[in-house]
Design a protein around this motif. Structure first.
Motif, short mmCIF file in Angstrom:
data_model
loop_
_atom_site.label_atom_id
_atom_site.label_comp_id
_atom_site.label_asym_id
_atom_site.label_seq_id
_atom_site.Cartn_x
_atom_site.Cartn_y
_atom_site.Cartn_z
N VAL A 1 -10.18 1.66 -2.10
CA VAL A 1 -9.37 0.40 -1.82
C VAL A 1 -9.96 -0.77 -2.34
CG1 VAL A 1 -8.66 -1.33 0.42
CG2 VAL A 1 -8.22 1.47 0.13
N VAL A 2 -11.27 -1.08 -2.16
CA VAL A 2 -11.78 -2.24 -2.50
C VAL A 2 -12.04 -2.41 -4.05
CG1 VAL A 2 -14.21 -3.16 -2.88
CG2 VAL A 2 -13.44 -2.58 -0.54
N HIS A 3 -12.07 -1.23 -4.79
CA HIS A 3 -12.21 -1.04 -6.12
C HIS A 3 -10.65 -1.71 -6.73
CE1 HIS A 3 -13.06 0.18 -10.30
NE2 HIS A 3 -12.05 0.51 -10.26
N GLU A 4 -9.63 -1.00 -5.95
CA GLU A 4 -8.16 -1.64 -6.31
C GLU A 4 -7.89 -3.12 -5.97
OE1 GLU A 4 -7.03 0.30 -8.41
OE2 GLU A 4 -8.16 2.12 -7.87
N VAL A 5 -8.35 -3.35 -4.74
CA VAL A 5 -8.42 -4.79 -4.53
C VAL A 5 -9.21 -5.77 -5.52
CG1 VAL A 5 -9.26 -6.50 -2.92
CG2 VAL A 5 -7.92 -4.67 -1.97
N GLY B 1 -6.99 6.34 -7.33
CA GLY B 1 -6.11 5.22 -6.61
C GLY B 1 -5.69 4.55 -7.76
N LEU B 2 -4.70 3.47 -7.70
CA LEU B 2 -4.32 2.63 -9.19
C LEU B 2 -4.00 1.25 -8.29
CD1 LEU B 2 -3.77 2.52 -11.92
CD2 LEU B 2 -1.48 3.38 -11.40
N TYR B 3 -4.18 0.10 -9.04
CA TYR B 3 -3.64 -1.15 -8.93
C TYR B 3 -2.62 -1.32 -9.80
CZ TYR B 3 -2.75 -5.98 -8.71
OH TYR B 3 -2.18 -7.20 -8.66
N SER B 4 -1.28 -1.57 -9.24
CA SER B 4 -0.31 -1.91 -10.48
C SER B 4 0.22 -3.41 -9.89
CB SER B 4 0.78 -1.10 -10.35
OG SER B 4 1.42 -0.87 -9.30
N GLY B 5 0.10 -4.27 -10.85
CA GLY B 5 0.67 -5.72 -10.79
C GLY B 5 -0.31 -6.51 -11.69
N ARG B 6 -0.21 -7.92 -11.40
CA ARG B 6 -0.92 -8.80 -12.31
C ARG B 6 -1.91 -9.37 -11.52
NH1 ARG B 6 2.67 -12.98 -15.36
NH2 ARG B 6 0.57 -13.41 -16.31
N TYR C 1 -3.85 8.11 -3.95
CA TYR C 1 -3.44 9.55 -4.52
C TYR C 1 -4.04 10.51 -3.36
CZ TYR C 1 -1.31 6.96 -7.98
OH TYR C 1 -0.85 5.94 -8.91
N ARG C 2 -3.55 11.16 -2.36
CA ARG C 2 -4.04 11.87 -1.13
C ARG C 2 -4.88 13.15 -1.63
NH1 ARG C 2 -1.98 16.24 1.35
NH2 ARG C 2 -2.86 16.83 3.11
N LEU D 1 0.86 -1.08 -0.06
CA LEU D 1 0.01 0.10 0.00
C LEU D 1 0.88 1.17 -0.04
CD1 LEU D 1 -2.90 1.33 0.28
CD2 LEU D 1 -2.44 1.06 2.82
N VAL D 2 0.73 2.13 -0.86
CA VAL D 2 1.47 3.25 -1.15
C VAL D 2 0.59 4.67 -1.16
CG1 VAL D 2 3.17 4.71 -2.46
CG2 VAL D 2 3.18 2.06 -2.19
N ILE D 3 0.97 5.63 -0.42
CA ILE D 3 0.09 6.91 -0.40
C ILE D 3 1.11 7.75 -0.98
CG2 ILE D 3 -1.16 8.48 1.02
CD1 ILE D 3 -2.35 5.67 1.17
N GLU D 4 0.60 8.46 -1.89
CA GLU D 4 1.35 9.58 -2.79
C GLU D 4 0.50 10.80 -2.94
OE1 GLU D 4 3.87 7.34 -5.94
OE2 GLU D 4 1.98 6.43 -5.93
N GLU D 5 1.02 11.98 -3.15
CA GLU D 5 0.15 13.15 -3.31
C GLU D 5 -0.43 13.10 -4.47
OE1 GLU D 5 -0.23 15.85 -0.90
OE2 GLU D 5 0.43 14.18 0.05
#
Length: 134
Positions: free
Chosen positions: A111-115, A63-68, A88-89, A39-43
């Motif tokens: 969060v649920v959307h990215e999960v 928000g964004l999910y990165s990965g497979r 993204y804060r 989990l990463v929080i960025e501006e």
């Protein structure tokens, strides 16, 4: 003398606390697939991500999910970057102010959307998961 109280916008640490609480409410069997997700929080999303997604206004991406997705992983995957949920804060705070939705509910939704992307879920499945995690 009256107590002077100052109020500030929630910082990255506060958003992370809310996001981790949302992740903790994800029910099994889905939760079993989240142990290695970072989990990463960025501006804001960086310019390369925004360009890749065709987004001009950085406030449009919360928000964004990165990965497979879990169903696409293979034992032959070599040295893959960790699956990551980016929040993204500033866009989250902007949406929070614009919508009047509680910050907890907004963070849970994102969060649920990215999960859901991590798990390869459909939009309907994501809504059901959000109801279960709410």
């Amino acid at each position: 003398m009256a107590d002077k109280t100052e109020t500030f916008a929630p910082g990255a640490a506060q958003l992370e606390t809310l996001a981790r609480a949302a992740l903790a409410r994800i029910p099994e069997p889905f939760a079993a697939h989240l142990a290695d997700v970072v989990l990463v929080i960025e501006e804001f999303a960086d310019d390369a991500i925004l360009a890749e997604m065709g987004i001009e206004d950085p406030f449009e991406l919360t928000g964004l999910y990165s990965g497979r997705p879990v169903g696409e992983k293979s034992s032959f995957d070599v040295m893959a970057m960790p699956d990551t949920i980016h929040l993204y804060r500033r866009p989250l705070l902007d949406e929070w102010c614009d919508t009047g939705v509680s910050l907890e509910a907004l963070i849970t939704h994102v969060v649920v959307h990215e999960v859901g992307h991590h798990l390869g879920l459909s939009d309907d499945d994501m809504h059901a998961l959000e109801d279960a995690a709410g």
